[in-house]
Design an enzyme around this catalytic site. Structure first.
Site, PDB file in Angstrom:
ATOM      1  N   ARG A  92       0.034 -14.628   1.378  1.00 12.63           N
ATOM      2  CA  ARG A  92      -0.021 -14.247   3.076  1.00 12.63           C
ATOM      3  C   ARG A  92      -1.646 -14.892   2.864  1.00 12.63           C
ATOM      4  NH1 ARG A  92       1.193  -8.156   4.153  1.00 12.63           N
ATOM      5  NH2 ARG A  92       0.821  -7.621   1.924  1.00 12.63           N
TER       6      ARG A  92
ATOM      7  N   THR B 289      -5.828  -0.485   7.635  1.00 12.62           N
ATOM      8  CA  THR B 289      -6.881  -0.877   8.194  1.00 12.62           C
ATOM      9  C   THR B 289      -7.167  -1.078   9.228  1.00 12.62           C
ATOM     10  OG1 THR B 289      -7.137  -1.991   5.936  1.00 12.62           O
ATOM     11  CG2 THR B 289      -8.684  -2.434   7.802  1.00 12.62           C
TER      12      THR B 289
ATOM     13  N   VAL C 277       0.881  -1.388  -0.181  1.00 10.83           N
ATOM     14  CA  VAL C 277      -0.005   0.024   0.384  1.00 10.83           C
ATOM     15  C   VAL C 277       1.275   1.640  -0.013  1.00 10.83           C
ATOM     16  CG1 VAL C 277      -1.676   1.493   1.796  1.00 10.83           C
ATOM     17  CG2 VAL C 277      -2.160  -1.074   0.867  1.00 10.83           C
TER      18      VAL C 277
ATOM     19  N   LYS D  97      -3.689 -14.870  -5.436  1.00  9.77           N
ATOM     20  CA  LYS D  97      -4.697 -14.732  -6.171  1.00  9.77           C
ATOM     21  C   LYS D  97      -3.181 -14.228  -7.222  1.00  9.77           C
ATOM     22  CE  LYS D  97      -5.678  -9.726  -6.046  1.00  9.77           C
ATOM     23  NZ  LYS D  97      -6.505  -8.516  -6.084  1.00  9.77           N
TER      24      LYS D  97
ATOM     25  N   CYS E  67      -5.749  -9.229   3.187  1.00  5.81           N
ATOM     26  CA  CYS E  67      -6.861  -8.653   4.106  1.00  5.81           C
ATOM     27  C   CYS E  67      -7.930  -9.209   4.112  1.00  5.81           C
ATOM     28  CB  CYS E  67      -7.011  -7.094   2.509  1.00  5.81           C
ATOM     29  SG  CYS E  67      -5.947  -6.378   2.334  1.00  5.81           S
TER      30      CYS E  67
HETATM   31  N1  LIG Z   1      -1.898  -4.995   0.311  1.00  7.54           N
HETATM   32  C1  LIG Z   1      -2.996  -4.704   0.363  1.00  7.54           C
HETATM   33  O1  LIG Z   1      -3.981  -5.006  -1.131  1.00  7.54           O
HETATM   34  C2  LIG Z   1      -3.834  -3.960   1.228  1.00  7.54           C
HETATM   35  C3  LIG Z   1      -4.680  -3.620   0.753  1.00  7.54           C
HETATM   36  C4  LIG Z   1      -6.124  -2.083   1.486  1.00  7.54           C
HETATM   37  C5  LIG Z   1      -5.364  -1.679   2.635  1.00  7.54           C
HETATM   38  N2  LIG Z   1      -4.305  -2.541   2.873  1.00  7.54           N
HETATM   39  C6  LIG Z   1      -4.334  -2.440   4.056  1.00  7.54           C
HETATM   40  O2  LIG Z   1      -2.719  -1.768   4.208  1.00  7.54           O
HETATM   41  C7  LIG Z   1      -1.710  -1.788   5.051  1.00  7.54           C
HETATM   42  C8  LIG Z   1      -0.231  -2.385   5.210  1.00  7.54           C
HETATM   43  O3  LIG Z   1      -0.377  -3.168   3.677  1.00  7.54           O
HETATM   44  P1  LIG Z   1       0.931  -3.890   2.947  1.00  7.54           P
HETATM   45  O4  LIG Z   1      -0.195  -4.945   2.532  1.00  7.54           O
HETATM   46  O5  LIG Z   1       0.879  -2.788   2.186  1.00  7.54           O
HETATM   47  O6  LIG Z   1       1.691  -4.336   3.969  1.00  7.54           O
HETATM   48  P2  LIG Z   1       3.205  -4.139   3.755  1.00  7.54           P
HETATM   49  O7  LIG Z   1       3.851  -6.127   4.932  1.00  7.54           O
HETATM   50  O8  LIG Z   1       3.101  -5.414   2.983  1.00  7.54           O
HETATM   51  O9  LIG Z   1       3.960  -3.687   4.093  1.00  7.54           O
HETATM   52  C9  LIG Z   1       3.805  -2.797   5.073  1.00  7.54           C
HETATM   53  C10 LIG Z   1       5.255  -1.957   5.969  1.00  7.54           C
HETATM   54  O10 LIG Z   1       5.180  -1.432   6.633  1.00  7.54           O
HETATM   55  C11 LIG Z   1       6.972  -1.291   7.021  1.00  7.54           C
HETATM   56  N3  LIG Z   1       6.725  -1.102   8.149  1.00  7.54           N
HETATM   57  C12 LIG Z   1       5.878  -1.426   9.211  1.00  7.54           C
HETATM   58  N4  LIG Z   1       6.123  -1.031  10.927  1.00  7.54           N
HETATM   59  C13 LIG Z   1       6.872  -0.141  10.493  1.00  7.54           C
HETATM   60  C14 LIG Z   1       7.674   1.109  11.422  1.00  7.54           C
HETATM   61  N5  LIG Z   1       7.410   0.678  12.768  1.00  7.54           N
HETATM   62  N6  LIG Z   1       8.965   1.818  11.163  1.00  7.54           N
HETATM   63  C15 LIG Z   1       8.736   2.169   9.806  1.00  7.54           C
HETATM   64  N7  LIG Z   1       7.950   0.712   8.605  1.00  7.54           N
HETATM   65  C16 LIG Z   1       7.149   0.081   9.384  1.00  7.54           C
HETATM   66  C17 LIG Z   1       6.861  -2.765   6.951  1.00  7.54           C
HETATM   67  O11 LIG Z   1       8.491  -2.974   6.488  1.00  7.54           O
HETATM   68  C18 LIG Z   1       6.605  -3.254   5.693  1.00  7.54           C
HETATM   69  O12 LIG Z   1       7.427  -2.746   4.518  1.00  7.54           O
HETATM   70  C19 LIG Z   1      -2.169  -3.143   6.170  1.00  7.54           C
HETATM   71  O13 LIG Z   1      -3.304  -2.598   7.051  1.00  7.54           O
HETATM   72  C20 LIG Z   1      -3.500  -3.690   4.917  1.00  7.54           C
HETATM   73  O14 LIG Z   1      -4.762  -3.725   5.834  1.00  7.54           O
HETATM   74  C21 LIG Z   1      -3.637  -3.176   2.615  1.00  7.54           C
END
Ligand SMILES: NC(=O)c1ccc[n+]([C@@H]2O[C@H](COP(=O)([O-])OP(=O)(O)OC[C@H]3O[C@@H](n4cnc5c(N)ncnc54)[C@H](O)[C@@H]3O)[C@@H](O)[C@H]2O)c1
Length: 473
Positions: free
Chosen positions: A334, A121, A11, A327, A266
């Site tokens: 995950r 989220t 994201v 997918k 998600c």
């Molecule tokens: N992946 C999706 O399709 C999607 C879609 C909509 C919403 N979301 C939501 O968005 C959020 C992020 O999801 P994602 O899939 O991008 O996660 P992700 O695990 O791919 O990315 C999270 C990133 O945050 C970094 N991080 C974690 N803690 C940190 C900190 N304290 N300081 C700095 N960096 C830190 C991690 O190293 C990682 O690179 C979640 O809440 C998810 O539910 C995800």
């Protein structure tokens, strides 16, 4: 505008790249040094179509920078996005550890009035909690919080995240004050081409809207899977039934593909989090719980069918798997149904070989030390296989060379967890086809089948249940 994004994952990175492309100046912060090193030299840490090109262009433009320190990124920031992961805890609730750590870092960082935008989220009320935390030790001359927190949940889908971000259906802005709403409207103006995309609401409603969307999507998937099971039990063709459903504008045509159930980062976690939150307000969340139960059962059914096909004995059986990501068009594994299946097969002594166009590295990391053999091509993992299981509907699996497949496999069964193939086509090459979505639950009592010398195929059991007719191809 000057934007800081904490969390350069699926994201955060897509958000950062696309905002930079739209002309904003963006600093992405992440605590993963290896990831940052790759990103600074234009390498993506995951597979996402089109993103690598934007990354390269925006690095070259100087509008996109990467940092490992919140404090160094903050000077001049107009707003800060929080896009860190919020994974499930063992009780199903959302783990807010990453988010709170970021908020504490922000609170400890001396920066002027600023807006914090939550993209992760998060359970309803998290914005309130963050706003209180961020303003705890700040001078409140005006009586208003100096650090305002806005909810801006993300709706992009992996595999088409860039397109989703560039051309959003809707941009949800949950702000409790007009100034924050206006600032977000300014930020997103380049993406609101027809003036119809921005949806303003209060912060709690925006937080809940994200969960509501995922709950609806998950419910649709579980509903079509349950209907598919019923259809085959009744001797009806779910494909024909889906056509009828799709023809009803009240129902609509999307998310009506029966298969192995939902996975990914998600839907499973957000449903669990919502169920846990529902308990805190004394709501039973019956529909959500059923949705989850149906989904969990769907994955188990596939393993049950495979076991039944091999008459309960999977030890030593060679099972090839096509597709590991949850997918197509992503390497995200995950909560991928493929991993649950592989663990189940290994537990029962099967020998598993697997191929995925992009997700083998991620799957290998997620599975840890296992005897799974990852192959260089779809065909190579089928050499000598007793059965093939199609788990992800990647384009390259849609029209494989069935003749070559039949020749290299030792067995002939193709378990199709995505309803991708036509049985008549496979049978031309001497292959058998088992479409998960078109087959009823195996009967608990297999006594009638156990005395056979040849493998009892679900196809045969099914045909017997329907007086010799085959309700699926
Ligand atoms: N992946 C999706 O399709 C999607 C879609 C909509 C919403 N979301 C939501 O968005 C959020 C992020 O999801 P994602 O899939 O991008 O996660 P992700 O695990 O791919 O990315 C999270 C990133 O945050 C970094 N991080 C974690 N803690 C940190 C900190 N304290 N300081 C700095 N960096 C830190 C991690 O190293 C990682 O690179 C979640 O809440 C998810 O539910 C995800």
């Amino acid at each position: 505008m000057n934007v800081v994004i904490i969390g350069a994952g699926y994201v955060g990175l897509v958000t950062g790249c696309c905002l930079a492309e739209a002309g904003h100046r963006v600093v992405c912060v992440d605590h993963d040094a290896e990831k940052l090193a790759g990103l600074r030299s234009g390498r993506l840490p995951f597979h996402e179509p089109e993103l690598v090109t934007i990354l390269g262009e925006q690095l070259a433009s100087g509008r996109l920078l990467f940092e490992d320190s919140v404090a160094r990124a903050m000077p001049n920031a107009d707003l800060v996005f929080l896009a860190v992961g919020t994974p499930s805890q063992t009780d199903g609730s959302a783990n807010l550890e990453n988010l709170l750590r970021c908020a504490n870092e922000l609170a400890a960082t001396a920066f002027s009035d600023c807006m914090v935008v939550v993209k992760s989220t998060v359970p309803v009320g998290t914005g309130d909690r963050l706003e209180a935390l961020l303003n705890e030790n700040r001078d409140q001359h005006s009586g208003h919080p100096r650090i305002r927190v806005v909810s801006n949940p993300e709706f992009l889908a992996e595999g088409r995240a860039v397109q989703d971000f560039r051309h959003p259906d809707r941009i949800v802005i949950g702000a409790n004050d007009a100034g924050s709403a206006a600032a977000l409207a300014q930020l997103y103006a380049p993406f609101d081409v027809d003036g119809m995309r921005l949806m303003f609401m209060d912060r709690r409603s925006a937080e809940f809207a994200k969960y509501a969307c995922n709950a609806m999507l998950a419910a649709r998937i579980s509903m079509i899977n349950e209907l598919a099971g019923l259809a085959s039990g009744f001797g009806a063709d779910i494909e024909a039934v889906c056509g009828v459903l799709k023809g009803d504008p009240r129902i609509g045509g999307s998310y009506l593909h029966p298969g192995v159930g939902y996975g990914g980062s998600c839907l499973p976690k957000d449903l669990s989090a919502l169920i846990t939150c529902a308990k805190t307000i004394g709501e039973p969340a019956d529909m959500l719980c059923s949705t989850q139960r149906v989904n969990n059962r769907q994955g188990r059914r596939l393993l049950e069918f495979i076991r039944e096909y091999f008459r309960g004995e999977l030890r030593g059986k060679r099972i090839a798997i096509w597709g590991l990501s949850f997918k197509p068009a992503t390497d995200d594994v995950r909560a991928a149904p493929s991993l649950a299946l592989i663990r189940g097969l290994l537990n029962e002594g099967a020998l598993v070989s697997a191929y995925d166009p992009v997700a083998m590295k991620a799957a290998s990391l997620a599975l840890g030390a296992t005897p799974v053999v990852f192959g260089a091509s779809a065909m190579s993992v089928c050499e000598g296989a007793d059965a093939l299981v199609l788990m992800t509907e990647w384009d390259e699996f849609k029209a494989p060379d069935f003749k070559a497949l039949a020749m290299c496999m030792q067995g002939s069964m193709v378990f199709d967890a995505r309803n991708l193939y036509q049985g008549s086509m496979l049978r031309q090459y001497g292959l058998q086809h088992f479409a998960l979505a078109r087959c009823a639950r195996p009967k608990g009592d297999n006594a009638g089948l156990s005395g056979r010398t040849s493998p009892v195929r679900p196809e045969t059991a099914q045909a017997q249940a329907h007086g010799g007719e085959k309700p699926y191809s």
